[in-house]
Design a protein around this motif. Structure first.
Motif, PDB file in Angstrom:
ATOM      1  N   CYS A 105       0.835  -1.214   0.000  1.00  0.00           N
ATOM      2  CA  CYS A 105       0.000   0.000   0.000  1.00  0.00           C
ATOM      3  C   CYS A 105       0.863   1.255   0.000  1.00  0.00           C
ATOM      4  N   VAL A 106       1.965   1.221   0.751  1.00  0.00           N
ATOM      5  CA  VAL A 106       2.872   2.377   0.796  1.00  0.00           C
ATOM      6  C   VAL A 106       3.515   2.600  -0.569  1.00  0.00           C
ATOM      7  N   GLN A 107       3.906   1.515  -1.237  1.00  0.00           N
ATOM      8  CA  GLN A 107       4.517   1.630  -2.568  1.00  0.00           C
ATOM      9  C   GLN A 107       3.549   2.224  -3.596  1.00  0.00           C
ATOM     10  N   LEU A 108       2.259   2.070  -3.345  1.00  0.00           N
ATOM     11  CA  LEU A 108       1.253   2.598  -4.270  1.00  0.00           C
ATOM     12  C   LEU A 108       0.767   4.004  -3.899  1.00  0.00           C
ATOM     13  N   GLY A 109       1.391   4.601  -2.871  1.00  0.00           N
ATOM     14  CA  GLY A 109       1.086   5.999  -2.588  1.00  0.00           C
ATOM     15  C   GLY A 109       0.555   6.321  -1.212  1.00  0.00           C
ATOM     16  N   ALA A 110       0.297   5.323  -0.384  1.00  0.00           N
ATOM     17  CA  ALA A 110      -0.148   5.605   0.988  1.00  0.00           C
ATOM     18  C   ALA A 110       1.066   5.906   1.862  1.00  0.00           C
ATOM     19  N   ARG A 111       0.822   6.504   3.015  1.00  0.00           N
ATOM     20  CA  ARG A 111       1.905   6.679   3.993  1.00  0.00           C
ATOM     21  C   ARG A 111       1.456   6.078   5.326  1.00  0.00           C
ATOM     22  N   HIS A 112       2.427   5.748   6.151  1.00  0.00           N
ATOM     23  CA  HIS A 112       2.132   5.175   7.460  1.00  0.00           C
ATOM     24  C   HIS A 112       1.397   6.203   8.322  1.00  0.00           C
ATOM     25  N   ALA A 113       0.306   5.775   8.945  1.00  0.00           N
ATOM     26  CA  ALA A 113      -0.479   6.673   9.786  1.00  0.00           C
ATOM     27  C   ALA A 113       0.261   6.964  11.084  1.00  0.00           C
ATOM     28  N   ARG A 114       0.051   8.174  11.583  1.00  0.00           N
ATOM     29  CA  ARG A 114       0.571   8.534  12.900  1.00  0.00           C
ATOM     30  C   ARG A 114      -0.383   8.020  13.979  1.00  0.00           C
ATOM     31  N   ALA A 115       0.074   8.024  15.217  1.00  0.00           N
ATOM     32  CA  ALA A 115      -0.773   7.576  16.334  1.00  0.00           C
ATOM     33  C   ALA A 115      -2.048   8.413  16.389  1.00  0.00           C
ATOM     34  N   GLY A 116      -3.189   7.734  16.413  1.00  0.00           N
ATOM     35  CA  GLY A 116      -4.470   8.410  16.538  1.00  0.00           C
ATOM     36  C   GLY A 116      -4.933   9.174  15.327  1.00  0.00           C
ATOM     37  N   GLU A 117      -4.273   8.992  14.184  1.00  0.00           N
ATOM     38  CA  GLU A 117      -4.568   9.846  13.034  1.00  0.00           C
ATOM     39  C   GLU A 117      -5.929   9.561  12.408  1.00  0.00           C
ATOM     40  N   ILE A 462     -12.682  22.602  25.361  1.00  0.00           N
ATOM     41  CA  ILE A 462     -13.028  21.240  25.750  1.00  0.00           C
ATOM     42  C   ILE A 462     -13.532  20.450  24.544  1.00  0.00           C
ATOM     43  N   THR A 463     -14.439  21.037  23.785  1.00  0.00           N
ATOM     44  CA  THR A 463     -15.055  20.325  22.662  1.00  0.00           C
ATOM     45  C   THR A 463     -14.219  20.371  21.390  1.00  0.00           C
ATOM     46  N   GLY A 464     -13.192  21.226  21.365  1.00  0.00           N
ATOM     47  CA  GLY A 464     -12.334  21.306  20.185  1.00  0.00           C
ATOM     48  C   GLY A 464     -12.746  22.367  19.198  1.00  0.00           C
ATOM     49  N   GLU A 465     -13.745  23.193  19.541  1.00  0.00           N
ATOM     50  CA  GLU A 465     -14.128  24.276  18.639  1.00  0.00           C
ATOM     51  C   GLU A 465     -13.067  25.362  18.605  1.00  0.00           C
ATOM     52  N   ILE A 466     -12.260  25.410  19.654  1.00  0.00           N
ATOM     53  CA  ILE A 466     -11.112  26.319  19.693  1.00  0.00           C
ATOM     54  C   ILE A 466      -9.888  25.472  20.004  1.00  0.00           C
ATOM     55  N   THR A 467      -9.007  25.315  19.032  1.00  0.00           N
ATOM     56  CA  THR A 467      -7.826  24.480  19.228  1.00  0.00           C
ATOM     57  C   THR A 467      -6.788  24.833  18.180  1.00  0.00           C
ATOM     58  N   ASN A 468      -5.641  24.165  18.233  1.00  0.00           N
ATOM     59  CA  ASN A 468      -4.598  24.382  17.228  1.00  0.00           C
ATOM     60  C   ASN A 468      -3.939  23.047  16.907  1.00  0.00           C
ATOM     61  N   GLU A 469      -3.124  23.063  15.850  1.00  0.00           N
ATOM     62  CA  GLU A 469      -2.541  21.812  15.360  1.00  0.00           C
ATOM     63  C   GLU A 469      -1.607  21.176  16.384  1.00  0.00           C
ATOM     64  N   SER A 473      -2.038  17.441  17.992  1.00  0.00           N
ATOM     65  CA  SER A 473      -0.978  16.434  17.873  1.00  0.00           C
ATOM     66  C   SER A 473      -0.658  15.833  19.235  1.00  0.00           C
ATOM     67  N   TRP A 474      -0.685  16.677  20.270  1.00  0.00           N
ATOM     68  CA  TRP A 474      -0.405  16.200  21.634  1.00  0.00           C
ATOM     69  C   TRP A 474      -1.515  15.268  22.109  1.00  0.00           C
ATOM     70  N   ILE A 475      -2.774  15.643  21.856  1.00  0.00           N
ATOM     71  CA  ILE A 475      -3.908  14.841  22.301  1.00  0.00           C
ATOM     72  C   ILE A 475      -3.945  13.502  21.585  1.00  0.00           C
ATOM     73  N   PHE A 476      -3.870  13.514  20.263  1.00  0.00           N
ATOM     74  CA  PHE A 476      -4.003  12.286  19.501  1.00  0.00           C
ATOM     75  C   PHE A 476      -2.732  11.443  19.505  1.00  0.00           C
ATOM     76  N   GLY A 477      -1.619  12.056  19.861  1.00  0.00           N
ATOM     77  CA  GLY A 477      -0.375  11.303  19.970  1.00  0.00           C
ATOM     78  C   GLY A 477      -0.407  10.249  21.050  1.00  0.00           C
ATOM     79  N   LYS A 478      -1.370  10.341  21.960  1.00  0.00           N
ATOM     80  CA  LYS A 478      -1.496   9.361  23.050  1.00  0.00           C
ATOM     81  C   LYS A 478      -2.332   8.152  22.626  1.00  0.00           C
ATOM     82  N   PHE A 479      -2.911   8.200  21.415  1.00  0.00           N
ATOM     83  CA  PHE A 479      -3.686   7.083  20.899  1.00  0.00           C
ATOM     84  C   PHE A 479      -2.765   5.985  20.413  1.00  0.00           C
ATOM     85  N   CYS A 480      -3.361   4.807  20.142  1.00  0.00           N
ATOM     86  CA  CYS A 480      -2.574   3.735  19.524  1.00  0.00           C
ATOM     87  C   CYS A 480      -2.551   3.949  18.005  1.00  0.00           C
ATOM     88  N   ILE A 481      -1.537   3.385  17.374  1.00  0.00           N
ATOM     89  CA  ILE A 481      -1.456   3.441  15.901  1.00  0.00           C
ATOM     90  C   ILE A 481      -2.639   2.639  15.328  1.00  0.00           C
TER      91      ILE A 481
END
Length: 483
Positions: A105-117, A462-469, A473-481
């Motif tokens: 899949c990577v050879q055909l143009g996909a990239r490895h997902a980041r944690a929680g992506e 809290i709900t994410g209506e006001i946030t930044n990249e 990244s910090w919040i979702f970085g704690k998820f599993c791949i």
């Protein structure tokens, strides 16, 4: 929001099941080329013309080499988990096969997902708000029934609905006050101050309840650490075995059998208690290993949420180990020894009378012994148990639950388990208090408006209506791949 962030218009791939050998493995792709990439490998059917939410069995091949026979699931945007085109490949659970498919899949143009992506994309596409996204990770990590129910409630929008109602009402009054500022020279009021005051009171009540729920939420999320401490041979390991209903720790009449801590998990009514059996504490020892064990015991006492101090009923002398009264529960063990006072019965007394007399004398001995112990420890409620006979264990479990609930029933509905949410809610509470003080002091609309905006800002965080990249990244970085 998606358009403002970079790197979210490509196609990602990751293993969605746990790594390692298993019956099946699921590889997930999401993005604009997800269907195209898998279609290049799947030669049994043209996936490009297949409708959403369909399954297809066939061979996955790279060139002429067959990788595996698989089931391909197709989910079309926007009716997918991420809101994008999603394809899932269910293959045999060989790590080698999984790696070959991902590599192809990577050879055909996909990239490895980041944690929680995958979940982050779902958030950015508006499939869920930030509280629901974070609850996905909490649900995956849940290790008790209470944790599962709390995460599921939040993931299904329970917490978000509580905040949305509050935010919508504040926005409505904010708009009316802003309108007043446009007509400041006419001295008119569009926002009914009595209704606004009632709203702020209700908002404070809801916010304070959510803040208060964090104490219970923290227990749900992290469990309760319970240290079992006391003198050597007081019955700590026997109690651990009795609570778990299994022979987990070695029990011996030799004092000092436990040299290191033993940790096990006990679940009571959906709450996880992490029981820590510790080395016995005594004033002096020449054994270096035992001394090291006692030092570790003192560390566990400091870290524990609850400390069960086990007192030997036959020798109720304790070492002063400086346990905070607020987290101390004193447990008198070996109550079966109360019934061993010497009893002399004349041979001429009938058997029934002997039995009744023995019972009465044992009861009296028990009552007197308990009274003596309560005199010795007047500043604490004592729980009397026999870990050996498993008597009094249910009462001890009830006491542990009472310490967690602090006299309240188990909470239903929204329970705040996330420290980020808790911190933001405290900021909301501060802003609401400022608004209320402003109403009490008849402050002008422009000053009230500032505090309303501040409350809305933290609700939006809290709900994410006001946030930044960076925050995302910090919040979702704690998820599993793969999630």
């Amino acid at each position: 929001m998606l358009g403002k962030l970079t790197g979210w218009d490509d196609t990602i791939v990751a293993l969605a099941t746990a790594p390692g050998i298993g019956a099946i493995g699921v590889i997930r792709l999401s993005g604009p080329k997800a269907v195209e990439i898998v279609n290049s490998l799947f030669h049994s059917k043209d996936l490009s013309v297949q409708p959403s939410h369909t399954l297809h069995v066939g061979l996955l091949k790279t060139g002429e080499e067959i990788i595996d026979e698989v089931v391909v699931s197709v989910y079309r945007a926007p009716k997918s988990y991420t809101g994008e085109d999603v394809v899932e490949i269910s293959c045999h659970g060989s790590t080698h096969i999984e790696e070959k498919i991902i590599s192809a899949c990577v050879q055909l143009g996909a990239r490895h997902a980041r944690a929680g992506e995958f979940t982050q994309r779902a958030f950015l596409k508006g499939k869920m708000d930030l509280t629901q996204a974070e609850a996905v990770a909490d649900l995956i990590a849940s290790h008790s029934e209470a944790a599962r129910l709390s995460a599921l409630h939040t993931m299904r929008g329970g917490f978000a609905n509580d905040l949305k109602s509050l935010r919508d009402q504040l926005l409505g009054f904010s708009a009316l006050i802003e309108l007043e500022l446009d007509f400041s020279q006419e001295d008119v009021e569009f926002a009914d101050r009595k209704k606004f005051y009632a709203l702020i009171e209700e908002a404070q009540r809801v916010t304070n309840e959510l803040i208060e729920s964090f104490k219970y939420g923290n227990v749900i999320r992290n469990g309760v650490h319970v240290a079992i401490v006391g003198k050597p041979n007081a019955g700590k390991s026997t109690l651990l075995n009795s609570l778990l209903n299994e022979q987990r720790a070695i029990v011996s009449e030799i004092a000092g059998t436990t040299r290191d801590t033993i940790e096990e998990v006990l679940v009571i009514e959906g709450i996880e208690f992490r029981l820590i059996d510790t080395a016995g504490i005594r004033a002096h020892t020449t054994d270096r290993i035992e001394s090291m064990g006692m030092e570790r015991t003192k560390e566990k006492i400091q870290q524990a949420d609850i400390v069960l101090e086990i007192i030997d009923a036959s020798s109720p002398i304790r070492e002063n180990i400086g346990i905070e009264k607020e987290k101390l529960v004193r447990v008198v063990n070996k109550t079966d020894l109360f019934e061993q006072d010497p009893i002399v019965i004349h041979e001429a007394v009938p058997a029934v009378a002997v039995q009744n007399l023995q019972t009465a004398m044992m009861y009296d001995a028990t009552r007197r012994k308990q009274s003596d112990l309560r005199t010795t420890f007047p500043d604490h409620d004592l729980i009397f148990i026999s870990a050996k006979n498993a008597t009094g264990i249910d009462k001890l479990k009830r006491t542990l639950m009472d310490r967690v609930l602090q006299g309240k029933n188990k909470r239903e509905g929204t329970v705040v388990t996330n420290a980020r949410h808790h911190d933001a809610l405290k900021q909301v509470a501060t802003s609401l208090n400022e608004i209320r003080n402003g109403l009490d002091n008849h402050l002008p609309g422009d000053l009230l408006s500032l505090d309303i905006r501040r409350a809305l800002h933290y609700l939006g965080e809290i709900t994410g209506e006001i946030t930044n990249e960076e925050q995302l990244s910090w919040i979702f970085g704690k998820f599993c791949i793969g999630k």
